[in-house]
Enzyme design. Structure first.
Site, PDB file in Angstrom:
ATOM      1  N   GLY A  13       0.825  -1.198   0.000  1.00 23.60           N
ATOM      2  CA  GLY A  13       0.000   0.000   0.000  1.00 23.60           C
ATOM      3  C   GLY A  13       0.855   1.242   0.000  1.00 23.60           C
ATOM      4  N   GLY A  16       2.769   1.010   3.545  1.00 25.39           N
ATOM      5  CA  GLY A  16       3.350  -0.208   4.074  1.00 25.39           C
ATOM      6  C   GLY A  16       2.904  -1.437   3.312  1.00 25.39           C
ATOM      7  N   ASP A 127     -12.551   6.093  -4.323  1.00 27.58           N
ATOM      8  CA  ASP A 127     -11.452   5.408  -5.014  1.00 27.58           C
ATOM      9  C   ASP A 127     -11.847   3.979  -5.375  1.00 27.58           C
ATOM     10  OD1 ASP A 127      -8.992   5.200  -6.223  1.00 27.58           O
ATOM     11  OD2 ASP A 127      -7.909   4.710  -4.376  1.00 27.58           O
TER      12      ASP A 127
END
Length: 295
Positions: A13, A16, A127
């Site tokens: 991501g 992380g 999103d």
């Protein structure tokens, strides 16, 4: 963290890694979303704070469940229910999905069901894309995930900060591509419509390299809007009169293989004028879903 045994890395991501892990005391398989950039004066990224707060409040079968939040020095870990694949990988590994109309219908019904729930909770996802939709392959269960870009809906519409991350380019609604800063639930419906078309044709419907190219690609298929078809469009900051005029293409040719009821639903989801776009709850009642198996 000693409660969990990390089995493998399943994704990366913005802040992380995401791991598949085994919870030792219950034998449950979970996903661990590690957030590493928590040091100095930066603190916890605002997108993570939003995601945690929103997921804690939501309870729906088509929304990913947040099971726990672990804070260990410089690492924040979100413990999430485990899902096999994201929708993008599912499409790649299930190459014949386009031939399975009932699977596509079920996945879209679940996407819209989860989205309708978000909107009923006054929340924009902002999103939606295949990578943020997770799949249980054995049961064909779909769940909305990654709420780091989500925002609460305000009435009247607020002006959002320019430069905020809103939708990935290929799934970005035309009002966003043109620089609009006041928007609402129709931006999610557009993104869902793009996912719908991609499930059928197995490739993105609009795949521009920049916002400008993306606008041109959208106009080339959906037609260039004007004040008659979209009142106020010429006043949006990035609209140019010099955009080439174009007429809407026949969606049956653009998205071959989709039944007439599906084409009608898709056209309502990809309506250029956001005011004319179908809502998620309305879409769930569309005739396309009349013969759905196990809704």
């Amino acid at each position: 963290m000693e409660k969990y045994e990390i089995l493998e890395t399943i994704g990366y991501g913005s802040f992380g890694c995401v791991y598949k892990a085994h919870k030792r005391d219950t034998n449950e398989i979970v996903a661990l979303k590690m957030i590493y950039s928590i040091d100095g004066d930066e603190g916890v990224p605002s997108s993570v704070i939003r995601e945690v707060s929103y997921l804690k409040e939501m309870d729906h079968s088509n929304i990913i469940r947040l099971l726990d939040v672990l804070d260990d020095d410089q690492i924040l870990c979100l413990v999430l229910e485990y899902m096999d694949l994201d929708l993008k990988k599912f499409m790649i590994t299930s190459a014949d999905i386009a031939k399975k109309n009932q699977v596509i219908k079920s996945l879209m019904h679940q996407l819209l069901d989860g989205l309708a729930y978000c909107h009923s909770q006054k929340l924009l996802h902002r999103d939606l894309k295949p990578q943020n939709l997770l799949i249980d392959c054995s049961k064909h269960i779909l769940k909305l995930a990654d709420f780091g870009s989500a925002r609460e809906i305000s009435v009247p519409l607020q002006t959002y900060t320019e430069g905020e991350k809103v939708a990935s380019l290929w799934y970005k609604a035309p009002e966003l591509l043109l620089g609009g800063q006041k928007y609402s639930t129709p931006v999610d419906i557009w993104s869902a419509g793009c996912v719908f078309a991609e499930l059928v044709i197995q490739q993105p419907l609009f795949d521009g390299a920049t916002d400008f190219v993306q606008v041109i690609k959208v106009f080339s298929i959906m037609g260039k809007p004007n004040e008659e078809t979209w009142p106020g469009v010429t006043s949006i900051c990035d609209f140019l009169d010099s955009f080439a005029s174009s007429e809407p293409q026949n969606l049956a040719e653009v998205v071959p293989g989709l039944e007439p009821a599906g084409l009608d639903l898709l056209s309502k989801m990809l309506c250029m004028n956001p005011e004319g776009r179908i809502t998620a709850s309305e879409a769930l009642g569309h005739p396309y879903f009349d013969d759905i198996e196990n809704p």
